[in-house]
Write a protein that holds these residues in place. Structure first.
Motif, PDB file in Angstrom:
ATOM      1  N   THR A  50      55.470 -29.157 -50.495  1.00  0.00           N
ATOM      2  CA  THR A  50      56.434 -28.054 -50.518  1.00  0.00           C
ATOM      3  C   THR A  50      57.650 -28.306 -49.640  1.00  0.00           C
ATOM      4  O   THR A  50      58.506 -27.434 -49.513  1.00  0.00           O
ATOM      5  CB  THR A  50      55.754 -26.739 -50.070  1.00  0.00           C
ATOM      6  N   ASP A  51      57.730 -29.468 -49.043  1.00  0.00           N
ATOM      7  CA  ASP A  51      58.862 -29.783 -48.164  1.00  0.00           C
ATOM      8  C   ASP A  51      60.178 -29.635 -48.929  1.00  0.00           C
ATOM      9  O   ASP A  51      60.356 -30.195 -50.014  1.00  0.00           O
ATOM     10  CB  ASP A  51      58.718 -31.210 -47.634  1.00  0.00           C
ATOM     11  N   GLY A  52      61.086 -28.850 -48.372  1.00  0.00           N
ATOM     12  CA  GLY A  52      62.388 -28.672 -48.985  1.00  0.00           C
ATOM     13  C   GLY A  52      62.488 -27.521 -49.961  1.00  0.00           C
ATOM     14  O   GLY A  52      63.590 -27.218 -50.438  1.00  0.00           O
ATOM     15  N   LEU A  53      61.388 -26.857 -50.272  1.00  0.00           N
ATOM     16  CA  LEU A  53      61.425 -25.719 -51.184  1.00  0.00           C
ATOM     17  C   LEU A  53      61.902 -24.473 -50.437  1.00  0.00           C
ATOM     18  O   LEU A  53      61.460 -24.188 -49.323  1.00  0.00           O
ATOM     19  CB  LEU A  53      60.045 -25.460 -51.784  1.00  0.00           C
ATOM     20  N   ASP A  54      62.781 -23.722 -51.059  1.00  0.00           N
ATOM     21  CA  ASP A  54      63.341 -22.536 -50.407  1.00  0.00           C
ATOM     22  C   ASP A  54      62.340 -21.396 -50.301  1.00  0.00           C
ATOM     23  O   ASP A  54      62.418 -20.587 -49.373  1.00  0.00           O
ATOM     24  CB  ASP A  54      64.571 -22.043 -51.182  1.00  0.00           C
ATOM     25  N   HIS A  55      61.411 -21.300 -51.250  1.00  0.00           N
ATOM     26  CA  HIS A  55      60.536 -20.129 -51.325  1.00  0.00           C
ATOM     27  C   HIS A  55      59.087 -20.442 -50.979  1.00  0.00           C
ATOM     28  O   HIS A  55      58.197 -19.641 -51.266  1.00  0.00           O
ATOM     29  CB  HIS A  55      60.615 -19.502 -52.726  1.00  0.00           C
ATOM     30  N   ALA A  56      58.837 -21.581 -50.369  1.00  0.00           N
ATOM     31  CA  ALA A  56      57.480 -21.944 -49.953  1.00  0.00           C
ATOM     32  C   ALA A  56      57.300 -21.610 -48.482  1.00  0.00           C
ATOM     33  O   ALA A  56      58.048 -22.102 -47.629  1.00  0.00           O
ATOM     34  CB  ALA A  56      57.218 -23.423 -50.193  1.00  0.00           C
ATOM     35  N   VAL A  57      56.314 -20.758 -48.193  1.00  0.00           N
ATOM     36  CA  VAL A  57      55.985 -20.369 -46.824  1.00  0.00           C
ATOM     37  C   VAL A  57      54.513 -20.667 -46.602  1.00  0.00           C
ATOM     38  O   VAL A  57      53.651 -20.131 -47.314  1.00  0.00           O
ATOM     39  CB  VAL A  57      56.259 -18.878 -46.577  1.00  0.00           C
ATOM     40  N   ALA A 114      45.742 -24.572 -45.021  1.00  0.00           N
ATOM     41  CA  ALA A 114      46.885 -23.657 -45.046  1.00  0.00           C
ATOM     42  C   ALA A 114      46.869 -22.886 -46.350  1.00  0.00           C
ATOM     43  O   ALA A 114      46.263 -23.302 -47.349  1.00  0.00           O
ATOM     44  CB  ALA A 114      48.199 -24.418 -44.893  1.00  0.00           C
ATOM     45  N   LEU A 115      47.546 -21.743 -46.329  1.00  0.00           N
ATOM     46  CA  LEU A 115      47.640 -20.860 -47.486  1.00  0.00           C
ATOM     47  C   LEU A 115      49.099 -20.741 -47.882  1.00  0.00           C
ATOM     48  O   LEU A 115      49.961 -20.504 -47.037  1.00  0.00           O
ATOM     49  CB  LEU A 115      47.050 -19.496 -47.114  1.00  0.00           C
ATOM     50  N   LEU A 116      49.369 -20.931 -49.161  1.00  0.00           N
ATOM     51  CA  LEU A 116      50.714 -20.824 -49.719  1.00  0.00           C
ATOM     52  C   LEU A 116      50.776 -19.568 -50.583  1.00  0.00           C
ATOM     53  O   LEU A 116      50.235 -19.557 -51.695  1.00  0.00           O
ATOM     54  CB  LEU A 116      51.037 -22.062 -50.559  1.00  0.00           C
ATOM     55  N   PRO A 117      51.389 -18.475 -50.095  1.00  0.00           N
ATOM     56  CA  PRO A 117      51.475 -17.265 -50.922  1.00  0.00           C
ATOM     57  C   PRO A 117      52.266 -17.543 -52.195  1.00  0.00           C
ATOM     58  O   PRO A 117      53.345 -18.169 -52.141  1.00  0.00           O
ATOM     59  CB  PRO A 117      52.203 -16.261 -50.014  1.00  0.00           C
ATOM     60  N   VAL A 118      51.751 -17.085 -53.315  1.00  0.00           N
ATOM     61  CA  VAL A 118      52.409 -17.324 -54.602  1.00  0.00           C
ATOM     62  C   VAL A 118      53.224 -16.093 -54.971  1.00  0.00           C
ATOM     63  O   VAL A 118      52.672 -15.020 -55.215  1.00  0.00           O
ATOM     64  CB  VAL A 118      51.382 -17.660 -55.691  1.00  0.00           C
ATOM     65  N   THR A 119      54.522 -16.261 -54.989  1.00  0.00           N
ATOM     66  CA  THR A 119      55.452 -15.195 -55.350  1.00  0.00           C
ATOM     67  C   THR A 119      56.181 -15.581 -56.636  1.00  0.00           C
ATOM     68  O   THR A 119      56.231 -16.760 -57.000  1.00  0.00           O
ATOM     69  CB  THR A 119      56.487 -14.984 -54.243  1.00  0.00           C
ATOM     70  N   PRO A 120      56.778 -14.603 -57.349  1.00  0.00           N
ATOM     71  CA  PRO A 120      57.568 -14.952 -58.536  1.00  0.00           C
ATOM     72  C   PRO A 120      58.680 -15.949 -58.222  1.00  0.00           C
ATOM     73  O   PRO A 120      58.958 -16.848 -59.026  1.00  0.00           O
ATOM     74  CB  PRO A 120      58.129 -13.596 -58.982  1.00  0.00           C
ATOM     75  N   GLN A 121      59.311 -15.794 -57.051  1.00  0.00           N
ATOM     76  CA  GLN A 121      60.387 -16.714 -56.680  1.00  0.00           C
ATOM     77  C   GLN A 121      59.873 -18.138 -56.510  1.00  0.00           C
ATOM     78  O   GLN A 121      60.532 -19.105 -56.908  1.00  0.00           O
ATOM     79  CB  GLN A 121      61.057 -16.242 -55.388  1.00  0.00           C
ATOM     80  N   LEU A 122      58.678 -18.279 -55.918  1.00  0.00           N
ATOM     81  CA  LEU A 122      58.103 -19.606 -55.743  1.00  0.00           C
ATOM     82  C   LEU A 122      57.760 -20.228 -57.089  1.00  0.00           C
ATOM     83  O   LEU A 122      58.050 -21.404 -57.333  1.00  0.00           O
ATOM     84  CB  LEU A 122      56.855 -19.541 -54.868  1.00  0.00           C
ATOM     85  N   VAL A 123      57.145 -19.443 -57.979  1.00  0.00           N
ATOM     86  CA  VAL A 123      56.786 -19.980 -59.295  1.00  0.00           C
ATOM     87  C   VAL A 123      58.036 -20.446 -60.035  1.00  0.00           C
ATOM     88  O   VAL A 123      58.046 -21.527 -60.651  1.00  0.00           O
ATOM     89  CB  VAL A 123      56.017 -18.932 -60.123  1.00  0.00           C
ATOM     90  N   GLN A 124      59.099 -19.659 -59.978  1.00  0.00           N
ATOM     91  CA  GLN A 124      60.329 -20.061 -60.654  1.00  0.00           C
ATOM     92  C   GLN A 124      60.897 -21.339 -60.055  1.00  0.00           C
ATOM     93  O   GLN A 124      61.376 -22.222 -60.776  1.00  0.00           O
ATOM     94  CB  GLN A 124      61.362 -18.938 -60.591  1.00  0.00           C
TER      95      GLN A 124
END
Length: 204
Positions: A19-26, A35-45
């Protein structure tokens, strides 16, 4: 009290690399170097180039997830799993009723699931999330099951996990707060409330 989860869980280093460099990955820290990566609509897009779809039908073994795992998303997570096991987990509870589901990829293909449980009347080890976490490599410890052992009770929804990750909190955040509170109580043997129980998942 309600609980909702839609997240990818894997080794923390693996998720950081992917996920390095992704704007919507937290990324939110769990115990045992996961670690846990919350899945949001913005991340999926951002990951797939398309907005996510969500099922409007009742969940069950044939439709285990609210989030429709599109071919693009499935292929992406399968690709991540060439570096180690990767799980997608969902859960939703309110008033003691709810469901949970999971799927695990390893070596570029599905290695377990998808599995859905709307009753949780089987042995705890067979619950979809617990079984998926074991497949990821979660080790037993003092908590009642892998869900509690890794700290998936720490936050109760996607917004909570996003805040957890953005603030850089550790998985033992509530434990640290409890210890600090005890020190301030001058011998009083109490602890502040942790997040409340979620379907008897071993949370004090």
């Amino acid at each position: 009290m309600s609980y909702q989860l839609s997240a990818v869980v894997a080794d923390a280093d693996l998720l950081r690399e992917q996920t390095d460099g992704l704007d919507h990955a937290v990324l939110a820290a769990l115990r045992q170097e996961f670690a846990l990566l919350p899945v949001t609509p913005q991340l999926v897009q951002e990951l797939t180039g398309s907005l996510p779809d969500f099922t409007v039908e009742e969940l069950g073994p044939e439709r285990p997830f609210h989030l429709v795992l599109s071919p693009a998303l499935d292929e992406l997570l399968a690709g991540w799993s060439r570096r180690g096991p990767v799980a997608y987990l969902e859960a939703e509870f309110a008033g003691g009723l709810g469901n949970q589901s999971s799927v695990v990829w390893l070596g570029g293909e599905v290695s377990r699931g998808p599995h859905f449980d709307g009753t949780l009347d089987r042995p705890r080890a067979d619950w979809p999330i617990n079984a998926a976490l074991v497949r990821l490599g979660a080790e037993p410890g003092p908590w009642i099951d892998p869900f509690a052992e890794l700290g998936l009770y720490l936050e109760r929804d996607t917004a909570g996990w996003l805040a957890h990750g953005r603030r850089g909190l550790t998985a033992d955040y509530w434990d640290e707060l409890a210890e600090e509170w005890e020190l301030r109580q001058s011998g009083r043997h109490q602890q502040p409330d942790r997040p409340g129980p979620v379907g008897d998942w071993g949370i004090p």
